[in-house]
Design a protein around this motif. Structure first.
Motif, PDB file in Angstrom:
ATOM      1  N   PRO A 200      42.262 -26.430 -16.239  1.00  0.00           N
ATOM      2  CA  PRO A 200      43.640 -26.756 -16.854  1.00  0.00           C
ATOM      3  C   PRO A 200      45.074 -27.046 -15.944  1.00  0.00           C
ATOM      4  O   PRO A 200      45.891 -28.264 -15.940  1.00  0.00           O
ATOM      5  CB  PRO A 200      44.075 -26.142 -18.311  1.00  0.00           C
ATOM      6  CG  PRO A 200      43.494 -24.264 -18.074  1.00  0.00           C
ATOM      7  CD  PRO A 200      41.953 -24.819 -16.572  1.00  0.00           C
ATOM      8  N   TRP A 201      45.407 -26.339 -15.027  1.00  0.00           N
ATOM      9  CA  TRP A 201      46.344 -26.394 -14.145  1.00  0.00           C
ATOM     10  C   TRP A 201      46.372 -26.719 -12.725  1.00  0.00           C
ATOM     11  O   TRP A 201      47.569 -27.939 -12.379  1.00  0.00           O
ATOM     12  CB  TRP A 201      47.096 -25.518 -14.208  1.00  0.00           C
ATOM     13  CG  TRP A 201      46.030 -24.385 -12.842  1.00  0.00           C
ATOM     14  CD1 TRP A 201      46.286 -24.242 -11.871  1.00  0.00           C
ATOM     15  CD2 TRP A 201      45.193 -23.214 -13.963  1.00  0.00           C
ATOM     16  NE1 TRP A 201      45.509 -23.034 -11.389  1.00  0.00           N
ATOM     17  CE2 TRP A 201      44.820 -22.525 -12.569  1.00  0.00           C
ATOM     18  CE3 TRP A 201      44.666 -22.674 -15.293  1.00  0.00           C
ATOM     19  CZ2 TRP A 201      44.062 -21.573 -12.789  1.00  0.00           C
ATOM     20  CZ3 TRP A 201      44.118 -21.685 -14.764  1.00  0.00           C
ATOM     21  CH2 TRP A 201      43.383 -21.032 -13.914  1.00  0.00           C
TER      22      TRP A 201
ATOM     23  N   HIS B  58      45.222 -34.318 -15.400  1.00  0.00           N
ATOM     24  CA  HIS B  58      44.915 -33.572 -15.883  1.00  0.00           C
ATOM     25  C   HIS B  58      43.184 -33.033 -16.464  1.00  0.00           C
ATOM     26  O   HIS B  58      43.178 -34.089 -17.188  1.00  0.00           O
ATOM     27  CB  HIS B  58      45.807 -32.469 -15.727  1.00  0.00           C
ATOM     28  CG  HIS B  58      46.308 -32.003 -14.993  1.00  0.00           C
ATOM     29  ND1 HIS B  58      47.459 -32.919 -14.072  1.00  0.00           N
ATOM     30  CD2 HIS B  58      46.624 -31.041 -14.411  1.00  0.00           C
ATOM     31  CE1 HIS B  58      48.549 -32.160 -13.140  1.00  0.00           C
ATOM     32  NE2 HIS B  58      48.285 -31.115 -13.271  1.00  0.00           N
TER      33      HIS B  58
ATOM     34  N   SER C  99      43.404 -31.744 -19.819  1.00  0.00           N
ATOM     35  CA  SER C  99      43.851 -32.333 -21.140  1.00  0.00           C
ATOM     36  C   SER C  99      43.777 -33.639 -20.955  1.00  0.00           C
ATOM     37  O   SER C  99      44.137 -34.256 -22.453  1.00  0.00           O
ATOM     38  CB  SER C  99      44.927 -31.256 -21.364  1.00  0.00           C
ATOM     39  OG  SER C  99      46.190 -31.991 -20.565  1.00  0.00           O
ATOM     40  N   GLN C 100      43.715 -34.534 -20.462  1.00  0.00           N
ATOM     41  CA  GLN C 100      44.094 -36.156 -20.131  1.00  0.00           C
ATOM     42  C   GLN C 100      43.038 -36.877 -20.476  1.00  0.00           C
ATOM     43  O   GLN C 100      43.320 -38.336 -20.291  1.00  0.00           O
ATOM     44  CB  GLN C 100      45.374 -36.327 -19.286  1.00  0.00           C
ATOM     45  CG  GLN C 100      46.733 -36.006 -19.117  1.00  0.00           C
ATOM     46  CD  GLN C 100      47.343 -36.237 -17.588  1.00  0.00           C
ATOM     47  OE1 GLN C 100      46.823 -36.060 -16.513  1.00  0.00           O
ATOM     48  NE2 GLN C 100      48.420 -37.035 -17.763  1.00  0.00           N
TER      49      GLN C 100
ATOM     50  N   GLN D 274      35.365 -35.120 -18.501  1.00  0.00           N
ATOM     51  CA  GLN D 274      35.822 -33.880 -17.723  1.00  0.00           C
ATOM     52  C   GLN D 274      34.222 -33.684 -17.563  1.00  0.00           C
ATOM     53  O   GLN D 274      34.279 -33.248 -15.722  1.00  0.00           O
ATOM     54  CB  GLN D 274      35.434 -32.873 -19.268  1.00  0.00           C
ATOM     55  CG  GLN D 274      37.959 -32.937 -19.284  1.00  0.00           C
ATOM     56  CD  GLN D 274      38.174 -31.993 -20.336  1.00  0.00           C
ATOM     57  OE1 GLN D 274      37.860 -31.039 -20.056  1.00  0.00           O
ATOM     58  NE2 GLN D 274      38.076 -32.607 -21.801  1.00  0.00           N
TER      59      GLN D 274
END
Length: 256
Positions: A88-89, A130, A132-133, A139
């Protein structure tokens, strides 16, 4: 034969109780084939995939790739899971570069390869985003790009589309089929979705409930790209349903 599974069984012991996940599985897969492992939950599909990946070892029998016994994981065999496994980072570009870092490819070349595969899955406009976006389907495209970027010989896909909504799932089936046509990787795809298997596979390996055995293998003699509503498609689908002694209206029972 490129992948050879010979007399493979896998059993586990927990608190003194023996559980047989796979029993005397025999299967041969040719280079460049698209194989779907199909069966209800708990029939050993994921266990068999883990044995091919080298994450686990059989209790009996052997798994061979290109004549060599599989004893450990390899970058020639990459696994895609349902949960995507994105960091996620890291943004999209850095996630796709991840596998390339372990191959000691220099930064400039890594960036070039990563961008090539991000473009291949249609996400160039999102390379700085990222996870989460991104939507679930996007994904999964990133995970697919990351897997392809390291140029594996074999892609092992463990229900990678199971968490997606129906429309996104069909779109990703189209995408996976397109990428397979383009790259000609050997793909072993675990699913419990009959129509998904008919749409994607060259051959469908139908497994019995626990302990998992190969019940039958159905060749899918349909031209690509496949029409999910075509009469030939529905004939193959109904033949698969018949192997499970189900009719199409019994799908709810099948998924339980």
């Amino acid at each position: 034969m490129y992948i050879s599974i010979e007399g493979v069984s896998r059993e586990y012991f927990f608190k003194g109780k023996r559980t047989v996940s796979l029993e005397n599985v025999n299967l041969e897969i040719e280079k460049g084939e698209f194989i779907c492992l199909l069966g209800p939950s708990g029939c050993g599909k994921s266990t068999l995939l883990n044995l091919i990946a080298g994450f686990d070892r059989p209790t009996a029998g052997t798994v061979k790739v290109n004549g060599e016994v599989v004893t450990k994981p390899s970058t020639d065999r990459i696994t895609l899971f349902q949960n995507y496994g994105l960091l996620p980072w890291r943004n999209v570009l850095r996630n796709v570069e991840l596998g390339l870092e372990s191959k000691n490819i220099d930064k400039k070349k890594r960036r070039q390869i990563a961008e090539e595969y991000i473009e291949l899955v249609g996400l160039s406009a999102y390379k700085k985003h990222h996870p989460s976006q991104l939507s679930g389907g996007m994904q999964q495209r990133v995970a697919l790009a990351r897997a392809l970027a390291v140029d594996p010989e074999i892609l092992l896909m463990d229900e990678p589309l199971g968490a997606l909504d129906a429309m996104t799932r069909m779109s990703m089936q189209d995408e996976i089929e397109r990428l397979w046509q383009e790259k000609k990787k050997t793909i072993i795809f675990v699913t419990h979705d009959i129509e998904e298997a008919v749409f994607l596979a060259d051959r469908i390996v139908i497994m019995t409930p626990s302990p998992g055995k190969v019940k039958s293998i159905i060749k899918v003699p349909l031209a690509r790209k496949r029409d999910r509503t075509g009469s030939d498609f529905l004939k193959v689908r109904d033949r698969v349903f018949a192997e499970f002694e189900l009719k199409p209206r019994d799908m709810t029972e099948y998924y339980l």
